[in-house]
Design a protein around this motif. Structure first.
Motif, short mmCIF file in Angstrom:
data_model
loop_
_atom_site.label_atom_id
_atom_site.label_comp_id
_atom_site.label_asym_id
_atom_site.label_seq_id
_atom_site.Cartn_x
_atom_site.Cartn_y
_atom_site.Cartn_z
N ARG A 1 0.82 -1.21 0.00
CA ARG A 1 0.00 0.00 0.00
C ARG A 1 0.86 1.27 0.00
O ARG A 1 0.53 2.25 -0.66
CB ARG A 1 -0.94 0.00 1.21
CG ARG A 1 -2.17 -0.89 1.00
CD ARG A 1 -2.99 -1.01 2.26
NE ARG A 1 -2.30 -1.81 3.26
CZ ARG A 1 -2.27 -1.54 4.57
NH1 ARG A 1 -2.91 -0.48 5.03
NH2 ARG A 1 -1.62 -2.32 5.39
N THR A 2 1.96 1.21 0.76
CA THR A 2 2.81 2.40 0.81
C THR A 2 3.51 2.64 -0.52
O THR A 2 3.53 3.76 -1.04
CB THR A 2 3.86 2.25 1.93
OG1 THR A 2 3.18 1.95 3.15
CG2 THR A 2 4.66 3.51 2.09
N LEU A 3 4.04 1.58 -1.09
CA LEU A 3 4.72 1.75 -2.37
C LEU A 3 3.73 2.15 -3.46
O LEU A 3 4.09 2.87 -4.40
CB LEU A 3 5.46 0.46 -2.76
CG LEU A 3 6.70 0.15 -1.92
CD1 LEU A 3 7.45 -1.05 -2.48
CD2 LEU A 3 7.64 1.36 -1.86
N ALA A 4 2.48 1.73 -3.30
CA ALA A 4 1.48 2.11 -4.30
C ALA A 4 1.38 3.63 -4.38
O ALA A 4 1.28 4.21 -5.46
CB ALA A 4 0.12 1.50 -3.95
N VAL A 5 1.43 4.27 -3.22
CA VAL A 5 1.35 5.74 -3.21
C VAL A 5 2.57 6.34 -3.90
O VAL A 5 2.46 7.23 -4.75
CB VAL A 5 1.26 6.26 -1.75
CG1 VAL A 5 1.35 7.78 -1.73
CG2 VAL A 5 -0.03 5.79 -1.10
N GLY B 1 -4.64 5.22 4.26
CA GLY B 1 -4.96 5.14 5.68
C GLY B 1 -3.83 5.71 6.52
O GLY B 1 -2.79 6.12 6.00
N MET B 2 -4.04 5.75 7.82
CA MET B 2 -3.02 6.26 8.73
C MET B 2 -1.74 5.44 8.64
O MET B 2 -0.65 5.98 8.74
CB MET B 2 -3.56 6.24 10.16
CG MET B 2 -4.35 7.45 10.51
SD MET B 2 -3.35 8.95 10.39
CE MET B 2 -2.42 8.86 11.92
N GLU B 3 -1.90 4.16 8.49
CA GLU B 3 -0.71 3.30 8.47
C GLU B 3 0.24 3.68 7.34
O GLU B 3 1.43 3.88 7.56
CB GLU B 3 -1.15 1.84 8.32
CG GLU B 3 -0.66 0.93 9.43
CD GLU B 3 -0.80 -0.54 9.04
OE1 GLU B 3 -0.05 -1.36 9.55
OE2 GLU B 3 -1.68 -0.85 8.19
N GLU B 4 -0.31 3.80 6.15
CA GLU B 4 0.54 4.18 5.01
C GLU B 4 1.09 5.58 5.20
O GLU B 4 2.25 5.85 4.89
CB GLU B 4 -0.24 4.16 3.69
CG GLU B 4 -0.79 2.82 3.29
CD GLU B 4 -2.22 2.68 3.73
OE1 GLU B 4 -2.43 2.51 4.95
OE2 GLU B 4 -3.12 2.76 2.89
N LEU B 5 0.26 6.46 5.72
CA LEU B 5 0.71 7.84 5.90
C LEU B 5 1.89 7.91 6.86
O LEU B 5 2.91 8.53 6.57
CB LEU B 5 -0.44 8.71 6.42
CG LEU B 5 -0.06 10.16 6.69
CD1 LEU B 5 0.47 10.82 5.43
CD2 LEU B 5 -1.25 10.93 7.23
#
Lengths: 186, 186
Positions: free
Chosen positions: A167-171, B140-144
Motif C-alpha cells: 500500500r505504501t509503495l502504491a502511493v 490510511g493512517m498506516e501508510e501515511l
DNA sequence: CTACAATCGGAATGCTTGTTCCGGATGGAC
DNA sequence: GTCCATCCGGAACAAGCATTCCGATTGTAG
C-alpha cells in the motif's frame, strides 16, 4: 595458495556474518559472529583486517547481486513493470537485511568506491521506464535514490509487512507515474 | 521545592542534551552531554534516572510541540495546504534533529505511551484533507505514517538539502493526491 | 550567621566492545 | 612419515560506555 581449512573458515565467517548482520546491523559484535560461525575471533581477523572490512565485503556482495538483477531487468519487454518490480524487490529485501540498509545509510549508496555500478544500472531502468511513458520524465536519479533509500530505511525500522509495503509503495509509485496527458519521451 | 541551582542545572542539561542528541542521536554519551552542559555526570543522574529517561523527556517535549502544531493546523482554512505543510515541516525538522528520528524509529511513533495524541492530531489533518478532496480517500493512517517516517529517516541519514527535499516530497505528494476524477468525500 | 540537608563534581566500578597476541594444532609438500 | 609454514582458538588488552558513590560544596530555613 590458501590452506583448505582457511578457505572453509572464510566461507563460514561470511555466512555467519551475513546472518548476524542481517539481524543486528552495524551493532553486531565480532564475538557473536565468531560464535555463530563456530570459530574464534582471531580467525575472523585473519581474513578481514577490521570489522568495517568484513561489513564491506558483505555489502559489496549484496550490491553486486542487486546490480546484476538490475542488469537482467534492463532488457525486459516491459520497462515500466521492470522498473517498479526492481524498486519493490529492493525494499522487500531490505526489510530482512539490516546491513544493507545500514550500509545504504552510513556509507551511502552514493558512489562509494568498490560498489559496482549499481547506480548506473538503476539509471538505465529509470530511463527506459521514462521512455516507455511509465514514469514521469522530470524525476531525476537523486529523487529516485532518495525515495528508494527512504522506503528501505522505513521498511527495516518498522518491519513493514507485505500489505503495508504494497500500500505504501502504491502511493509512491502513483507519484512516480506521469500525469495523464504527459507525453512519453519518444 | 527544588533548590534553585538544581532547577538551573536541570534546564542546562535539557538544553545540552537537545543539542548533542540532535547531532549524534542515541549514540551520544552521557559524558559529552554533561560536558556541554557544564555539569558533572552525577548531576544528570540526579534528575534523570537513566539515559533512556533523558531521551524520553526530550522526545516527549518535541512530540508535544509537533502535536501542538498539528492542533493549530487542524482549523486552517485550506485543509489540503495544511496537511502538506505539516508533512513538509516534520521532514524538514528531522533533517536537523537526529533524536526525533531515532525515537520515531526505535520507540516508534506507534502509540508509545506518554507521547501525547500526535497520532490523533495527524489523523484529523488527514481526514480534513481527504474531505476537501486534496488527498486520496483510500490512504490510511498506516501508510501515511509509513511515508512520513520513511521521509524523516532518509532526510536525516542523507542530509537532504532543501532542493532534494522539495523534489522528493513532490513525488510523494503527487502520489497522495486523488487521481483526477475521484470525488471528494463530501 | 549557623547548621544541615540538598546538591554538586568527577573518580571509581563493572560491563561490552574491537583488536592483538601467542602457544598449540594441522594441512600438505616432500 | 616428517616437518614447518600456516592457521586456529580464545585469553588478554585497551578504550569507551552507563551508572554508582562519596567527600566537598552550597542554597536556604530558622
Amino acid at each position: 595458495m590458501m590452506r583448505a581449512d582457511a578457505r572453509r573458515n572464510r566461507a563460514r565467517v561470511l555466512d555467519a556474518a551475513e546472518t548476524v548482520l542481517a539481524r543486528d546491523g552495524l551493532a553486531a559484535s565480532m564475538r557473536e559472529i565468531a560464535e555463530v560461525a563456530g570459530v574464534g575471533v582471531g580467525t575472523i581477523y585473519r581474513q578481514f583486517p577490521t570489522k568495517e572490512a568484513l561489513y564491506q565485503a558483505i555489502v559489496e556482495d549484496r550490491m553486486r547481486r542487486l546490480a546484476d538483477r538490475a542488469g537482467e531487468l534492463a532488457t525486459a519487454e516491459d520497462p515500466g513493470a521492470a522498473f517498479f518490480e526492481y524498486f519493490t524487490t529492493i525494499v522487500a529485501d531490505s526489510t530482512m537485511k539490516k546491513v544493507l540498509v545500514d550500509a545504504l545509510a552510513v556509507a551511502g549508496i552514493d558512489a562509494k568506491a568498490g560498489s559496482p555500478d549499481i547506480k548506473g544500472a538503476i539509471e538505465t531502468l529509470l530511463t527506459r521506464a521514462q521512455r516507455a511513458g511509465a514514469v514521469r520524465g522530470d524525476v531525476g536519479m537523486e529523487e529516485l535514490l532518495a525515495l528508494l533509500s527512504a522506503a528501505c530505511l522505513a521498511a527495516q525500522h518498522h518491519h513493514w509487512d507485505e500489505g503495508l509495503r504494497t500500500r505504501t509503495l502504491a502511493v509512491v509509485f502513483d507519484g512516480l507515474r506521469p500525469a495523464r496527458g504527459e507525453a512519453a519521451h519518444v
